[in-house]
Design an enzyme around this catalytic site. Sequence first.
Site, short mmCIF file in Angstrom:
data_model
loop_
_atom_site.label_atom_id
_atom_site.label_comp_id
_atom_site.label_asym_id
_atom_site.label_seq_id
_atom_site.Cartn_x
_atom_site.Cartn_y
_atom_site.Cartn_z
N ARG A 1 -37.96 65.45 10.04
CA ARG A 1 -38.01 65.10 11.43
C ARG A 1 -38.63 66.40 12.36
NH1 ARG A 1 -33.06 62.46 15.08
NH2 ARG A 1 -32.28 64.59 14.36
N GLY B 1 -18.55 69.23 12.20
CA GLY B 1 -19.81 69.67 11.57
C GLY B 1 -21.06 69.50 12.44
N LEU C 1 -8.90 60.89 21.89
CA LEU C 1 -7.28 60.98 21.98
C LEU C 1 -6.89 62.18 21.47
CD1 LEU C 1 -6.48 57.61 20.17
CD2 LEU C 1 -6.84 58.08 22.90
N ARG D 1 -14.51 57.12 11.37
CA ARG D 1 -14.45 56.12 10.46
C ARG D 1 -15.70 56.23 9.40
NH1 ARG D 1 -10.87 51.92 10.63
NH2 ARG D 1 -11.96 50.63 9.61
N THR E 1 -22.55 67.08 13.42
CA THR E 1 -23.66 66.30 12.62
C THR E 1 -23.76 65.05 13.28
OG1 THR E 1 -22.08 65.51 11.05
CG2 THR E 1 -23.59 67.19 10.47
N SER E 2 -23.17 64.42 14.36
CA SER E 2 -23.07 63.21 15.17
C SER E 2 -24.51 62.90 15.65
CB SER E 2 -22.10 63.49 16.36
OG SER E 2 -22.52 62.33 17.20
N GLY F 1 -12.63 61.43 18.99
CA GLY F 1 -12.19 62.71 19.91
C GLY F 1 -11.83 62.47 21.22
N TYR G 1 -29.52 50.22 6.61
CA TYR G 1 -29.93 51.78 6.92
C TYR G 1 -31.25 51.28 7.50
CZ TYR G 1 -28.68 56.54 7.73
OH TYR G 1 -28.82 57.90 8.37
N THR H 1 -17.50 67.61 8.59
CA THR H 1 -16.03 67.93 8.07
C THR H 1 -15.05 66.59 8.07
OG1 THR H 1 -15.26 68.01 10.53
CG2 THR H 1 -16.39 69.78 9.49
#
Length: 666
Positions: free
Chosen positions: A523, A245, A379, A325, A247-248, A377, A586, A317
Site C-alpha cells: 500500500r 502494537g 474499560l 477478539r 496495528t489497528s 480499550g 476477507y 500484542t
Amino acid sequence: VGGEPIRGGPGRACPFTRRCLTVQHGSAMAAAAGPGGSGSGVSSSSSEAAARRRLRVLLGHLRSAPEAHLSASPCRGRAAGPSSESPPSTLPKRRQEVLKWNGWGYNDSKFIVNKKGQAEFTGKRYRLGGMMLPLLREWIEKNLGWNQEHKSISKASLNISEVPPAVTNEEFLQDLKATNISYSQDAEDRVFRAHGHCLHELFLLREGMFKRVPDMVVWPECHDDVVKIVELACKHNVCIIPFGGGTSVSSALECPPDEKRTIVSLDTSQMNRIHWIDEKNLTARVEAGIMGQDLERRLGESGYCTGHEPDSMEFSTLGGWVATRASGMKKNVYGNIEDLVVHIKMVTPRGVIEKSCQGPRMSTGPDIHHFILGSEGTLGVVTEVTIKIRPVPEYQKYGSVVFPNFERGVACLREIAKQRCAPASIRLMDNQQFQFGHALKPQVASIFTSLLDGLKKFYITKFKGFDPNLLCVATLLFEGSREKVLQHEKQVYDIATKFGGLAAGEDNGQRGYMLTFVIAYLRDLGMDYYLIGESFETSVPWDRVLDLCRNVKERIVKECKERGVQFPPFATCRVTQTYDAGACVYFYLGFNYRGISDPIHVYEEIESAAREEILANGGSLSHHHGVGKLRKQWLKESVSDVGFGMLKSLKQYVDPNNIFGNQNLL
C-alpha cells in the site's frame, strides 16, 4: 501440594503461589468510581481474606508446614536483580527508530520501483527481500491504470512544528514522576501512538497532521505500574488510551478531537515477560504487551507455541488480541483468541478484574472474560493473560489446490468444514486475487524452474481446460506429527478432487503464506503513485458466502463509477477461516484516485456502501478487525437496542468518568 514443579525463569517466585494467592491492591480508584462504592477497595480486602482461607486449607495438607506469609507480589519490572528486567524486545521503546512513522512495518523493508523500472522488495527480513518482481508493474498498469510519471509526494519526515501542542495536567505529571514510571512528551513519540494503520490515518500522515494526538506516552513495566497510572488518571481526571502494537485498522487509536483533558497513551511494550510455563497443564502466564513474534520465539525456545498467528503477528500484542477478539491463520487447530485464553487480568477505574482460579471452564453466570474480550480499550488495560500452549508441531507441510472456479472452491471448503477435517489453515483466493498473487512472483533464476512453471500452466489451462480468468487457488498448511499430517493431507486432497480440484504443489502454498506478511507493505508503494487501498472482513453463513462475495464486489464497482473513479477498481476476496456454520471472507479494495479531489472521502463512502452490502447479505459487522470508531455506527443494529444498552451500562459502571475515553464501540 504435590505434583511436578512448574518451570520459570531464574529468581522467579513460586508460580503456584502467584496463581492461587494473588492479592489485589486497594486504591484511590475507589474515590473516582463515583456513587455506589468502588470495587477496588472491597475486592482488595475480600480477595486477601479469601486467599488466607485457601492458604489455611492447603496448609492443613502439609506436614510441619511453616507459617505462611501472604503479601502482594512485587512489581517484576522494579524488583532487584537482572532476572526481573524486561527481556529484549524485537522493537525498541522508541519504535520509530525501526518502524516507519507514516507507513507499514520496518524502515528497511518496502516495495520500490528500481532504476530499471522493475518492482523490487528491499531489506533482508523477509524471504522476498532483495528479489525482483518482473510481473508486478505490468499488472498494476493493466489493472489500476498505474503510471510512473504520475507520482504523489509524501512528506519525508515528521515536521515537529505541525504536531498539536501537548495539553499537560501538571498535578498528574508531578504525581507520575514520583512513581518513577517512564514517560515521554516528545512529539515523535506522541505522533507515533496517535494512530493505527487505517488508510485515512496513513494518508493524513503523508500530507498533513492529526488535529489531536496523545499529550504524553507512559511505559508501565508491570501490572502494578498500570494500577498506579490508572489511579492517578482517576485522581486527576486524565484520559487513557491503551496502545499495544499499533496495528489497528478500525480507527481505535485515534484521539477524539473534542477531548479537552490530557490524553495519555499507555504503551504496554515494556510488559513483555513470560512469568511461567506450566508444562503439566500446558498453559503460560504472559504479560499483555508482548508482541506475537516475541511470544512465539520465546515459547519456541522451550519447545512450545500458542499457534495464534494473525496477519499482524509481527507487531500486534497479546493484549491487543484480547481487546479486539482476534483470530489467527491457524485457528482450525489452535482456535481463536477466545478459545486460547484461560485467565485475564485487567485494570479498570473500579479496580482489577480477574477470575479466582485458572480452571478450564466455569459455570458462574455470564463469563466475565467476554466483557473484556473485544472491549477495545474502553474499560481498562489488560495486563496479564494465561494462555493455552502446545508443543511445537514436529512436522509442517504446505500445499495448494487449483479449482476451476470460485464456486467449486467454496463448495470444497464447505465439505471440509462439514467433515471437520480442515488443516491448520486453508484459504481460498478468488481469481482476481490469484492473478494478483501471480504478479508478486519473484524473478526465476533457473531455466528449469521457469520451464516447469510453464508446463504446470499448460497442464492446468490446456490439458485440464481450466479458464485462467475463472480458476481460483486454495493454500493449505498442515501441522502435527508426520504420520497424521500425511493422513490428513490425503483426506483433504481426496475431498478436493471431488470438486474438480488439482493439487498445485507445496511451493505455491508456502509462497502464499510468505506473502501474508509482506502484502501490507504494498500500500505504501501504491500511495506514491495515486493508488489507495484497504482491506475489510466479515463472517457469513455458508449458504450466503457466494452471494455476499459477488454482491459486494459488484457494489464496489458500481459505487466507484458513480463517484468518478476513472479506472476500474481492484475488488477481490478470499475465504480465510472456516467454521461449522460459516466462514470469514476477507476483501481487498483499491483504486486509482487521479482526478479525484478528496480521495479519502470517496474511499470511505465506497467502503461504507460495501459494509451496507455485507450487512444486507447476512454478513457480520466484523469477524476479527473489531469495531473501533470506524464501524461503530452499525453496532447497535448488529447487537440490538437491548444489547447496545447492556454494553453502555457496563461502561457506565466500570468507568463512570470515562477515563478510558477513546470513544470506541459506543
